[in-house]
Design an enzyme around this catalytic site. Structure first.
Site, short mmCIF file in Angstrom:
data_model
loop_
_atom_site.label_atom_id
_atom_site.label_comp_id
_atom_site.label_asym_id
_atom_site.label_seq_id
_atom_site.Cartn_x
_atom_site.Cartn_y
_atom_site.Cartn_z
N HIS A 18 0.84 -1.21 0.00
CA HIS A 18 0.00 0.00 0.00
C HIS A 18 0.87 1.26 0.00
O HIS A 18 0.61 2.21 -0.74
CB HIS A 18 -0.87 0.06 1.27
CG HIS A 18 -1.91 -1.00 1.39
ND1 HIS A 18 -2.07 -1.78 2.52
CD2 HIS A 18 -2.89 -1.42 0.53
CE1 HIS A 18 -3.08 -2.60 2.37
NE2 HIS A 18 -3.59 -2.42 1.16
N LYS A 42 -17.37 -5.84 7.39
CA LYS A 42 -16.15 -6.64 7.15
C LYS A 42 -15.46 -7.07 8.45
O LYS A 42 -14.52 -7.84 8.41
CB LYS A 42 -15.17 -5.83 6.30
CG LYS A 42 -15.27 -6.14 4.81
CD LYS A 42 -14.01 -5.67 4.09
CE LYS A 42 -13.90 -6.21 2.68
NZ LYS A 42 -12.69 -5.71 2.00
N ARG A 91 -2.14 -6.00 -8.27
CA ARG A 91 -1.06 -6.95 -7.99
C ARG A 91 -0.93 -7.98 -9.09
O ARG A 91 0.15 -8.33 -9.52
CB ARG A 91 -1.32 -7.67 -6.66
CG ARG A 91 -1.06 -6.81 -5.45
CD ARG A 91 -1.59 -7.45 -4.23
NE ARG A 91 -3.04 -7.63 -4.32
CZ ARG A 91 -3.82 -7.89 -3.29
NH1 ARG A 91 -3.32 -8.05 -2.09
NH2 ARG A 91 -5.12 -8.01 -3.45
N SER A 128 -3.08 -7.74 3.10
CA SER A 128 -3.32 -7.59 4.54
C SER A 128 -3.81 -8.91 5.14
O SER A 128 -3.42 -9.28 6.25
CB SER A 128 -4.36 -6.50 4.80
OG SER A 128 -3.91 -5.27 4.27
O1 PNS Z 1 -8.53 -2.30 0.03
P1 PNS Z 1 -9.80 -2.79 -0.58
O2 PNS Z 1 -10.58 -3.60 0.43
O3 PNS Z 1 -9.57 -3.50 -1.88
O4 PNS Z 1 -10.65 -1.47 -0.92
C1 PNS Z 1 -11.93 -1.57 -1.49
C2 PNS Z 1 -12.65 -0.21 -1.45
C3 PNS Z 1 -12.69 0.34 -0.04
C4 PNS Z 1 -11.93 0.77 -2.34
C5 PNS Z 1 -14.07 -0.46 -2.00
O5 PNS Z 1 -14.66 -1.53 -1.33
C6 PNS Z 1 -14.99 0.75 -1.86
O6 PNS Z 1 -14.82 1.73 -2.54
N1 PNS Z 1 -15.96 0.67 -0.94
C7 PNS Z 1 -16.87 1.74 -0.63
C8 PNS Z 1 -18.31 1.34 -1.00
C9 PNS Z 1 -18.55 1.51 -2.48
O7 PNS Z 1 -18.39 2.58 -3.04
N2 PNS Z 1 -18.96 0.41 -3.14
C10 PNS Z 1 -19.27 0.38 -4.55
C11 PNS Z 1 -18.02 0.18 -5.39
S1 PNS Z 1 -18.43 0.14 -7.10
#
Ligand code: PNS
Length: 162
Positions: A18, A42, A91, A128
């Site tokens: 990150h 989560k 990744r 993570s």
């Molecule tokens: O580190 P991650 O878990 O891959 O991050 C994912 C994240 C937080 C970027 C994604 O889950 C997110 O944007 N969540 C907020 C809710 C949202 O907007 N959901 C619709 C996505 S199209």
């Protein structure tokens, strides 16, 4: 104000992978907002305050980076912050399907753009979840996460702690 980018994520906890993406975004944009998703569904290991605090320490040397948290839709948070670009690390191909879907949905909902950055090869296997898994069994994760994150992980998860 210049051109700003959002680096969103769960960051439970922040890894060197990150930090690499945030640093590289910081080199390309005038301002980077690292946004930690507050998602009780989560059931993260670290509270949002703990995750924000670790990230702040990890990017303390980046003058134009700030760390914040959000809940709800990323597009709504981006609109509130008046940021039009999201930067996400990729990744491997396994990341691509879901990331592409989210990028396209976000773009459809609000015009938010997503720029993908290929993860540096030395971090391509890092996640993570994997870090937490191995710490539970006493593995040494030095060099994979910042040292203060390693300490916090061992406090919470080291053998005999859970
Ligand atoms: O580190 P991650 O878990 O891959 O991050 C994912 C994240 C937080 C970027 C994604 O889950 C997110 O944007 N969540 C907020 C809710 C949202 O907007 N959901 C619709 C996505 S199209």
């Amino acid at each position: 104000m210049g051109l700003a980018a959002l680096c969103p994520g769960t960051f439970d906890p922040v890894t060197n992978g990150h930090v690499d993406i945030i640093r590289r975004a910081n080199g390309c944009f005038d301002r980077v907002v690292v946004a930690v998703l507050e998602n009780p569904v989560k059931a993260p290991l670290f509270s949002v305050d703990e995750r924000v605090a670790m990230l702040k320490e990890a990017v303390a040397d980046l003058e134009h980076a700030e760390v914040d948290s959000f809940s709800g839709l990323l597009v709504d948070y981006a609109a509130r912050r008046e940021i039009r670009i999201v930067v996400k690390g990729l990744r491997a191909v396994s990341d691509f399907d879901y990331e592409l879907q989210m990028a396209q949905m976000n773009n459809k909902m609000s015009g938010l753009e997503t720029f993908f950055v290929p993860t540096s090869p030395q971090w391509s296997y890092l996640s993570s979840s994997l870090i937490k898994d191995v710490v539970r069994f006493g593995a040494d994760v030095s060099g994979l996460v910042p040292s203060f994150v390693q300490d916090r992980l061992e406090e919470k998860l080291g053998p005999g702690r859970e």
